[in-house]
Write a protein that holds these residues in place. Sequence first.
Motif, short mmCIF file in Angstrom:
data_model
loop_
_atom_site.label_atom_id
_atom_site.label_comp_id
_atom_site.label_asym_id
_atom_site.label_seq_id
_atom_site.Cartn_x
_atom_site.Cartn_y
_atom_site.Cartn_z
N LEU A 32 0.83 -1.21 0.00
CA LEU A 32 0.00 0.00 0.00
C LEU A 32 0.86 1.26 0.00
O LEU A 32 0.53 2.25 -0.66
CB LEU A 32 -0.96 -0.01 1.19
CG LEU A 32 -2.05 -1.07 1.14
CD1 LEU A 32 -2.86 -1.05 2.44
CD2 LEU A 32 -2.95 -0.88 -0.06
N ASP A 33 1.97 1.23 0.73
CA ASP A 33 2.88 2.37 0.73
C ASP A 33 3.46 2.59 -0.66
O ASP A 33 3.55 3.73 -1.14
CB ASP A 33 4.01 2.17 1.74
CG ASP A 33 3.54 2.27 3.18
OD1 ASP A 33 2.46 2.84 3.41
OD2 ASP A 33 4.28 1.76 4.06
N GLN A 34 3.86 1.51 -1.31
CA GLN A 34 4.42 1.62 -2.66
C GLN A 34 3.37 2.13 -3.63
O GLN A 34 3.66 2.98 -4.47
CB GLN A 34 4.95 0.27 -3.13
CG GLN A 34 6.21 -0.17 -2.42
CD GLN A 34 6.63 -1.57 -2.84
OE1 GLN A 34 5.90 -2.28 -3.51
NE2 GLN A 34 7.82 -1.96 -2.41
N SER A 38 3.50 5.61 -5.72
CA SER A 38 3.35 5.63 -7.18
C SER A 38 2.27 6.60 -7.61
O SER A 38 2.44 7.35 -8.57
CB SER A 38 3.01 4.23 -7.70
OG SER A 38 4.08 3.35 -7.48
N VAL A 39 1.17 6.61 -6.90
CA VAL A 39 0.08 7.54 -7.23
C VAL A 39 0.54 8.98 -7.03
O VAL A 39 0.26 9.85 -7.85
CB VAL A 39 -1.18 7.23 -6.37
CG1 VAL A 39 -2.22 8.32 -6.51
CG2 VAL A 39 -1.76 5.88 -6.78
N LYS A 40 1.27 9.24 -5.95
CA LYS A 40 1.78 10.59 -5.71
C LYS A 40 2.74 11.01 -6.82
O LYS A 40 2.70 12.15 -7.29
CB LYS A 40 2.49 10.65 -4.36
CG LYS A 40 1.56 10.59 -3.18
CD LYS A 40 2.35 10.57 -1.88
CE LYS A 40 1.45 10.33 -0.69
NZ LYS A 40 2.21 10.18 0.56
N THR A 41 3.60 10.10 -7.24
CA THR A 41 4.55 10.40 -8.31
C THR A 41 3.82 10.73 -9.61
O THR A 41 4.16 11.69 -10.30
CB THR A 41 5.51 9.22 -8.52
OG1 THR A 41 6.22 8.98 -7.30
CG2 THR A 41 6.49 9.49 -9.63
N MET A 42 2.79 9.95 -9.92
CA MET A 42 2.00 10.21 -11.13
C MET A 42 1.29 11.55 -11.03
O MET A 42 1.23 12.29 -12.01
CB MET A 42 1.00 9.09 -11.37
CG MET A 42 1.64 7.80 -11.84
SD MET A 42 0.43 6.54 -12.33
CE MET A 42 -0.28 6.09 -10.76
N ALA A 43 0.78 11.88 -9.86
CA ALA A 43 0.07 13.15 -9.68
C ALA A 43 1.04 14.32 -9.86
O ALA A 43 0.70 15.32 -10.51
CB ALA A 43 -0.58 13.21 -8.30
N HIS A 44 2.24 14.18 -9.31
CA HIS A 44 3.24 15.25 -9.49
C HIS A 44 3.62 15.38 -10.96
O HIS A 44 3.78 16.49 -11.47
CB HIS A 44 4.48 14.98 -8.64
CG HIS A 44 4.29 15.21 -7.18
ND1 HIS A 44 4.02 16.45 -6.65
CD2 HIS A 44 4.32 14.37 -6.13
CE1 HIS A 44 3.89 16.36 -5.34
NE2 HIS A 44 4.06 15.09 -5.00
#
Length: 90
Positions: A32-34, A38-44
């Motif tokens: 879940l952390d990974q 990943s979602v945060k990286t895509m959002a950025h």
Amino acid sequence: MANQQNQASLDQSQLHRDAASNQEPSQNASFLDQASDSVKTMAHGAADVAGGAASGVAGIARGAAMGAANVAEGAAGAVKNTFGSNTPSK
């Protein structure tokens, strides 16, 4: 024959469910952390793309405005040259 294939498929599905349920809670949390990272990286990345697109559009608008101003200045100069008006009217 088809019954054996169905049973093999069911056995394989059960193995996958058993393997998933035997995972440690820390493994699930790590996953879940990974996924969250990943979602945060895509959002950025999406925000960076949007910012770049906005900057590009603003640059195009500035270029178009400068081009229009240059055309207008050139047209005014052509009219002045055509009528011989190099001095301001009184």
